[in-house]
Design an enzyme around this catalytic site. Structure first.
Site, short mmCIF file in Angstrom:
data_model
loop_
_atom_site.label_atom_id
_atom_site.label_comp_id
_atom_site.label_asym_id
_atom_site.label_seq_id
_atom_site.Cartn_x
_atom_site.Cartn_y
_atom_site.Cartn_z
N LYS A 45 0.85 -1.19 0.00
CA LYS A 45 0.00 0.00 0.00
C LYS A 45 0.89 1.24 0.00
CE LYS A 45 -4.44 -0.03 2.40
NZ LYS A 45 -5.08 0.02 3.70
O1 G3P Z 1 -8.07 0.49 5.48
C1 G3P Z 1 -8.43 1.80 5.27
C2 G3P Z 1 -9.84 2.20 5.56
O2 G3P Z 1 -10.73 1.16 5.32
C3 G3P Z 1 -10.01 2.92 6.86
O3 G3P Z 1 -11.34 2.98 7.31
O4 G3P Z 1 -13.02 3.53 9.03
O5 G3P Z 1 -10.61 4.16 9.42
O6 G3P Z 1 -11.98 5.37 7.73
P1 G3P Z 1 -11.76 4.07 8.44
#
Ligand code: G3P
Length: 218
Positions: free
Chosen positions: A85
Site C-alpha cells: 500500500k
Molecule cells: O483500510 C483503510 C480504511 O478502510 C479505513 O477505514 O473507518 O478508518 O476510515 P476508516
C-alpha cells in the site's frame, strides 16, 4: 465483489477465512497499532498472510519514493500474498510505478477524488482505495466517488480494481455492490452484520420447534 477484512486482528481474520467469508485482508498502520503491543508489526503481517489465502495489503510508512520502494520490496519479500500500500502522493505514485515494474502488486490508498484515482491507474495501481466513510464524515458523498471512478475506469477500459474502503455499515456495502466496486474492505463488525437477519433467526427457531414436536431423530 471481493470482500476484504479491514483489520490486523489475526483471530478475526482466521474466523472469517475459515468460514470462507473473505477474499483477503487490508491493514494500515493504525490497525496494526491497535493490536501490536510490543510485537514487531512485520510478524503480525506474516501471520495474517498465513491465515488467509488472498491478497493482504500492508502499507509503507516513508514519505519519499526511494524509501517507499525499499520498504515495499521488504514487505513484498515477506510473503506472496502481500500487496504493497502506498499513499496517493506524488512520491507514492512514483513508488507505485517502480514497484509495479518490479512485479509487485500495489494498492494506492487515501484516495479522495476521481482525478487522484485516474492518476493512480496511470501509475499502474493494482487497486485504488477510495475512503468512502471518511468522505461521508466531512459531509461529502463517499459513494458518489465510487460511481465516478467506476465510470472513468470503464470509459478507458482501465484494469485497476476499485477497492471501496472505509465502509462503515451494511448500506455502504449494498451501495458498493450496486455501483460495481470490484472489492470492498470492511471491519469484522460490518461483515457479520451482512450475514445476520432477524427473519433467518426467527424462521430457524420456528423450524426447530416444529421438528421437536415430531419427536423424531434425523
Ligand atoms: O483500510 C483503510 C480504511 O478502510 C479505513 O477505514 O473507518 O478508518 O476510515 P476508516
Amino acid at each position: 465483489m471481493k470482500i476484504f477484512l479491514d483489520t490486523a486482528d489475526v483471530d478475526e481474520i482466521r474466523r472469517a477465512a475459515d468460514a470462507g467469508l473473505i477474499d483477503g485482508v487490508t491493514t494500515n498502520p493504525s490497525l496494526l497499532a491497535k493490536v501490536a503491543g510490543d510485537r514487531d508489526p512485520k510478524e503480525i503481517i506474516l501471520e495474517i498472510c498465513e491465515a488467509v489465502d488472498g491478497p493482504v495489503s500492508a502499507e509503507v510508512v516513508a514519505l519519499d519514493a526511494d524509501t517507499m520502494v525499499s520498504e515495499g520490496k521488504r514487505l513484498a519479500g515477506l510473503h506472496d500474498n502481500i500487496v504493497v500500500k502506498v499513499p496517493l502522493t506524488e512520491d507514492g505514485l512514483r513508488a507505485c510505478r517502480r514497484l509495479r515494474s518490479d512485479g509487485v502488486r500495489v494498492n494506492v490508498t487515501l484516495c479522495f477524488s476521481v482525478t487522484q484515482a485516474h492518476l493512480a491507474a496511470k501509475a499502474g495501481a493494482t487497486y485504488i482505495s477510495p475512503f468512502v466513510g471518511r468522505i461521508d464524515d466531512i459531509s461529502g458523498d463517499g459513494m458518489d466517488l465510487i460511481v465516478q471512478i467506476r465510470q472513468v475506469y470503464d470509459n478507458y477500459s482501465i484494469e485497476t480494481e476499485i477497492l471501496a474502503a472505509s465502509l462503515r455499515h451494511p448500506q455502504h456495502v449494498v451501495q458498493a455492490l450496486l455501483m460495481g466496486a470490484d472489492c470492498g474492505t470492511l471491519p469484522a463488525k460490518v461483515l457479520y452484520q451482512l450475514l445476520k437477519h432477524p427473519l433467518t433467526d426467527l424462521g430457524l427457531e420456528q423450524f426447530l420447534a416444529d421438528w421437536r414436536s415430531l419427536g423424531a431423530d434425523l
